[in-house]
Design an enzyme around this catalytic site. Sequence first.
Site, mmCIF file in Angstrom:
data_model
loop_
_atom_site.group_PDB
_atom_site.id
_atom_site.type_symbol
_atom_site.label_atom_id
_atom_site.label_comp_id
_atom_site.label_asym_id
_atom_site.label_seq_id
_atom_site.Cartn_x
_atom_site.Cartn_y
_atom_site.Cartn_z
ATOM 1 N N GLU A 1 84.232 -10.321 33.126
ATOM 2 C CA GLU A 1 85.257 -10.292 34.179
ATOM 3 C C GLU A 1 86.663 -10.272 33.598
ATOM 4 O OE1 GLU A 1 82.834 -12.318 37.851
ATOM 5 O OE2 GLU A 1 84.291 -13.567 36.840
ATOM 6 N N GLU B 1 76.011 -9.372 37.849
ATOM 7 C CA GLU B 1 76.051 -10.646 38.582
ATOM 8 C C GLU B 1 76.054 -10.356 40.068
ATOM 9 O OE1 GLU B 1 79.089 -13.574 37.685
ATOM 10 O OE2 GLU B 1 79.081 -13.005 35.584
HETATM 11 C C1 BG6 Z 1 81.591 -15.184 37.921
HETATM 12 C C2 BG6 Z 1 81.369 -15.667 36.541
HETATM 13 O O1 BG6 Z 1 82.935 -15.341 38.159
HETATM 14 O O2 BG6 Z 1 80.988 -15.837 38.998
HETATM 15 C C3 BG6 Z 1 80.281 -16.707 36.373
HETATM 16 O O3 BG6 Z 1 81.229 -14.624 35.619
HETATM 17 C C4 BG6 Z 1 80.270 -17.612 37.580
HETATM 18 O O4 BG6 Z 1 80.515 -17.375 35.172
HETATM 19 C C5 BG6 Z 1 79.943 -16.766 38.795
HETATM 20 O O5 BG6 Z 1 79.425 -18.695 37.459
HETATM 21 C C6 BG6 Z 1 79.770 -17.547 40.078
HETATM 22 O O6 BG6 Z 1 80.858 -18.349 40.308
HETATM 23 P P1 BG6 Z 1 80.705 -19.915 40.573
HETATM 24 O O7 BG6 Z 1 82.095 -20.408 40.681
HETATM 25 O O8 BG6 Z 1 79.948 -20.037 41.840
HETATM 26 O O9 BG6 Z 1 79.975 -20.452 39.412
#
Ligand code: BG6
Length: 478
Positions: free
Chosen positions: A183, A376
């Site tokens: 990211e 993701e």
């Molecule tokens: C992304 C990241 O921003 O979202 C992860 O690459 C992160 O590291 C994921 O865990 C989900 O966000 P959160 O805040 O729910 O953990």
Amino acid sequence: MTDVKPFPKEFLWGGATAANQCEGAYNLDGRGLANVDLIPTGADRFAIIAGQKKMFTFKKGYFYPAAEAIDMYHHFKDDIALFGEMGFKTYRLSIAWTRIFPKGDELEPNEAGLQFYENLFKECHRYGIEPLVTITHFDCPMHLIREYGGWRSRKMLEFYERLCRTLFTRFKGLVKYWITFNEINMILHAPFMGAGLYFEAGENEEEVKYQAAHHELVASAIATKLAHEIDPQNKVGCMLAAGQYYPNTCNPADYWQAMQEDRSNYFFIDVQVRGEYPHYAEKQFERAGLHIVMTQEDLQLLKENTVDFVSFSYYSSRVASADPKAGEESQGNIFASLKNPYLKSSAWGWQIDPLGLRITLNAIWDRYQKPMFIVENGLGAIDKPDENGYVEDDYRIDYLREHIKAMNEAVNEDGVELLGYTTWGCIDLVSAGTGEMKKRYGFIYVDRDNEGKGTLKRFKKKSFTWYQKVIASNGTDL
Ligand code: BG6
């Protein structure tokens, strides 16, 4: 079975994690201290992530969730066996830089750190799982932050290059998919977490952030060059926190605002895919009086070493308005946007928009025509296990099913090129945004709570068997 069309034969189904959110063992086998180790839970977390509050050492009265996390350092064999049982074709993980170079500026790597990842990659291959490796996922050695100011310094190019050369050489034949920076656009919103930036009073923060971004972009080009030289089989990707902006209304001013917001994210990928700074960015720097130091050699590196694929995270779409008082804000992945009245929200206020994934896939494809990788996607939710540790997470299954359908339409109806899909936090892990454990994404429940209590035992959730079936049917049995 339904009449859903399958995904391409080689489609890489899997799951994703990041070192600091799952490994723990923060001080074992020579590992050095990193920025992410020093980000506690609680009220100060966001100010620290944003580089506004200094936390360069552990302080009393704070809880640091990354120190132990889910202790994957000692559980990785069992965890990978579970991924294998689900039928994963790929597993996205990240390297903890300070396991390899504990301070970051040493000339020789730490063998114990290299050995840990070698064992882990070999374990993946035992199950036919292709590792997909993020070189830096919110991870910067503290020594480099104290000594050089993190990515604001040009010296980082040299240290990152050494890290990459070490990884590409040692893991040649074991890893072929690499992502340079997780990211990368988060540097604008979470500069300490994304790039080890802490701001002194009176600094021009925008200038520091874009200078650091320039260093990361050049470092990414250097990594791409090296990866291709060391093993022509290597494929290198950039990585964006994606989510298309919608205009709040059909007022052209709102559309224009949405376009500007999209550009603030796509800027990074524009450079990494096209090999040059977009004109709108040059004009933006000029208007804001930002002086970003870049050499001719930098520009040539960017030009000659563009990425092989575009990877991204997708949790939600976003909404923009030209009117600063346009409406209520919605929570989201680190940075908030306006609330979309047509969408429902998760327990953490993130809005749920499967069609937005199809829209985002098409937007990125139209912009670049490069193979994409969704690395993701998922639902952070509160799970309630029964007395046997079993979680009936139909809400998670529903979320993923709708997103997989949208992804299927983008591939089979719209013709975008997609290499694979890794759901976020395939095993429960520490949240990057809040540091909580109770915000769970996994197919595998981990017995651990927000205060670090629990047995760390793993339990399969209902979604485990569901995802196994999805993979076995190549996305047709949802
Ligand atoms: C992304 C990241 O921003 O979202 C992860 O690459 C992160 O590291 C994921 O865990 C989900 O966000 P959160 O805040 O729910 O953990």
